[in-house]
Design an enzyme around this catalytic site. Structure first.
Site, PDB file in Angstrom:
ATOM      1  N   TYR A  50      15.580  30.826   4.471  1.00 18.91           N
ATOM      2  CA  TYR A  50      14.457  31.636   4.959  1.00 18.91           C
ATOM      3  C   TYR A  50      14.559  31.857   6.460  1.00 18.91           C
ATOM      4  O   TYR A  50      14.881  30.937   7.212  1.00 18.91           O
ATOM      5  CB  TYR A  50      13.134  30.919   4.675  1.00 18.91           C
ATOM      6  CG  TYR A  50      12.704  30.918   3.236  1.00 18.91           C
ATOM      7  CD1 TYR A  50      12.424  32.097   2.562  1.00 18.91           C
ATOM      8  CD2 TYR A  50      12.542  29.709   2.562  1.00 18.91           C
ATOM      9  CE1 TYR A  50      12.003  32.078   1.239  1.00 18.91           C
ATOM     10  CE2 TYR A  50      12.110  29.674   1.235  1.00 18.91           C
ATOM     11  CZ  TYR A  50      11.846  30.865   0.577  1.00 18.91           C
ATOM     12  OH  TYR A  50      11.422  30.835  -0.717  1.00 18.91           O
ATOM     13  N   LYS A  95       0.846  -1.200   0.000  1.00 18.62           N
ATOM     14  CA  LYS A  95       0.000   0.000   0.000  1.00 18.62           C
ATOM     15  C   LYS A  95       0.884   1.254   0.000  1.00 18.62           C
ATOM     16  O   LYS A  95       2.097   1.152   0.252  1.00 18.62           O
ATOM     17  CB  LYS A  95      -0.908  -0.012   1.236  1.00 18.62           C
ATOM     18  CG  LYS A  95      -0.165   0.001   2.568  1.00 18.62           C
ATOM     19  CD  LYS A  95      -1.101  -0.258   3.751  1.00 18.62           C
ATOM     20  CE  LYS A  95      -0.328  -0.295   5.058  1.00 18.62           C
ATOM     21  NZ  LYS A  95      -1.182  -0.730   6.184  1.00 18.62           N
TER      22      LYS A  95
HETATM   23  C1  LIG Z   1      -0.453  -1.734   6.863  1.00 13.95           C
HETATM   24  C2  LIG Z   1      -1.051  -2.992   7.378  1.00 13.95           C
HETATM   25  C3  LIG Z   1      -0.244  -4.117   7.598  1.00 13.95           C
HETATM   26  C4  LIG Z   1       1.265  -4.099   7.469  1.00 13.95           C
HETATM   27  O1  LIG Z   1       1.833  -3.516   8.622  1.00 13.95           O
HETATM   28  P1  LIG Z   1       3.432  -3.411   8.831  1.00 13.95           P
HETATM   29  O2  LIG Z   1       3.559  -2.892  10.195  1.00 13.95           O
HETATM   30  O3  LIG Z   1       3.918  -2.443   7.798  1.00 13.95           O
HETATM   31  O4  LIG Z   1       3.990  -4.773   8.647  1.00 13.95           O
HETATM   32  C5  LIG Z   1      -0.882  -5.301   7.962  1.00 13.95           C
HETATM   33  N1  LIG Z   1      -2.229  -5.353   8.119  1.00 13.95           N
HETATM   34  C6  LIG Z   1      -3.026  -4.281   7.950  1.00 13.95           C
HETATM   35  C7  LIG Z   1      -4.491  -4.403   8.154  1.00 13.95           C
HETATM   36  C8  LIG Z   1      -2.462  -3.069   7.588  1.00 13.95           C
HETATM   37  O5  LIG Z   1      -3.249  -1.987   7.428  1.00 13.95           O
END
Ligand SMILES: *Cc1c(COP(=O)(O)O)cnc(C)c1O
Length: 389
Positions: A260, A37
């Protein structure tokens, strides 16, 4: 040398090896689902996904339907894909069109999947995260039974998500694990093929009892520490380096300033290096007078205010500094014997490593390599690869 103002160099071999190492820690038969993601936590989703599959992942997960579609369009066609997030009506259709599994926790959700043409569903029990899913195990079980009987709907999984897996000394993790273990024991008895999954990276690393049939790992795959400290302690390799260069060197007399607001005023004669990178690239303004950069194998303090496109580092008083014009500058990564991790940068911003790589903007080209060997052009789906200037 960097050929662009700033690039994110991503080593797909590191992602592969991180996956292989995670896989080796899992219980026999446990699947590795890699979470790509947010554009693969800023590393680029399609390239990260391909590397993960090379490294032993058998499934992929994303948060939204657009992300699922993007992976399919990038040619990742047959890999089982889970959309973990909440979905509007049109997003549900988009996810199902992309042949992705979706998450449900009400009877209406299950019927909506059937009405949208059908698909595979994972039923989510909220064991304490307090976001998606139902808190009621009886409700979750009713949704399981409906999903198993509803035409065009396939019951594929049963899941939960931990709130405190990254907090080593926490009793709440055990509480969630117990609720989920009890619930899924009943589900498995009636539906032995259901894929049971709960663990993120932290849970997968700390607790084999949380592995079940599959783990969902994101952060660790990219070589960052789910406990925010030190990836090397878990035998993980950071996959991303953020690299810029010294575009200009100027001498700076006592009393002269840079940037700045004149937040840095030289107290001694020194040389300032100007780096063409700023918060427009995701190198946040909170790092003003609050970061280090590797130049010529040594750490140099970032001085002055980070602006949208530029920032300055103090290269020191040596008249030799002028020769550093054009030198590579490492913001995240290794140079010589020195290293700066996403964890180091996150600490300075009082945030977590996740936010550092996710925050890199579209303006930063992702340049892929395998342990230093550039990828073939057709393997790359990033903005145009950097060419020597
Ligand atoms: C983002 C997410 C993960 C992965 O988590 P990490 O800490 O990056 O391993 C797993 N399950 C769900 C539901 C998530 O939203």
């Amino acid at each position: 040398m960097s050929d662009r103002r700033v690039i994110a160099r991503v080593n797909v071999s590191a992602i592969e090896r991180n996956c292989a190492r995670l896989k080796a820690r899992l219980r026999e038969g446990c699947e590795l689902c890699v979470v790509v993601k947010a554009d693969g936590y800023g590393h680029g989703a399609p390239a990260s996904a391909r590397a993960a599959l090379e490294g032993g992942a058998s499934r992929l997960a994303v948060a939204g339907s657009r992300e699922a579609l993007e992976l399919r369009q990038a040619g990742i066609e047959d890999t089982p894909l889970l959309v973990m997030g909440a979905l509007s009506e049109c997003e549900l259709r988009e996810a199902l069109d992309a042949q992705a599994d979706v998450v449900v926790w009400t009877e209406q959700h299950v019927r909506a999947v059937g009405e949208a043409g059908g698909g595979r569903v994972h039923v989510k029990l909220d064991t304490g995260m307090g976001r998606l899913g139902t808190r009621d195990p009886l409700q979750a079980s009713r949704v399981i039974e409906l999903a198993a009987s509803e035409p065009r709907v396939e019951l594929a999984g049963a899941m939960t998500h931990f709130a405190t897996a990254d907090d080593g000394a926490d009793g709440f993790f055990e509480h969630q694990l117990r609720l989920f273990t009890d619930w899924t024991a009943q589900i498995k008895a009636a539906h032995p093929d259901v894929v049971v999954h709960a663990a993120n990276s932290a849970a997968a690393l700390r607790e084999p009892r949380a592995h079940f049939d599959m783990v969902r790992c994101g952060i660790a795959v990219y070589g960052m520490d789910p406990f925010w400290e030190d990836p090397f302690a878990w035998d993980l390799e950071p996959a991303l380096e953020l690299i810029s260069y010294i575009a200009e060197v100027k001498s700076c007399a006592p009393g002269e300033s840079a940037g700045y607001g004149r937040s840095f005023v030289a107290e001694r004669s020194t040389h300032l290096g100007v780096l063409p990178v700023g918060y427009g690239d995701g190198w946040r303004r909170g790092l003003s007078n609050n970061a280090e950069v590797l130049v010529d194998g040594a750490r140099h303090p970032l001085v002055g205010t980070v602006s949208m496109d530029n920032m300055t580092v103090d290269l020191g008083p040596s008249t030799d500094s002028a020769r550093l014009r054009g030198s590579q500058a490492v913001l995240v990564g290794r140079q010589g014997h020195e290293r700066i991790t996403a964890e180091d940068v996150a600490k300075r911003l009082e945030t977590i490593n996740y936010e550092i790589t996710c925050g890199l903007t579209r303006r930063v080209p992702r340049v892929y390599h395998r342990d230093g060997e550039p990828l073939e052009a057709q393997e790359v789906d990033a903005p145009p690869a950097a060419e020597p200037a």
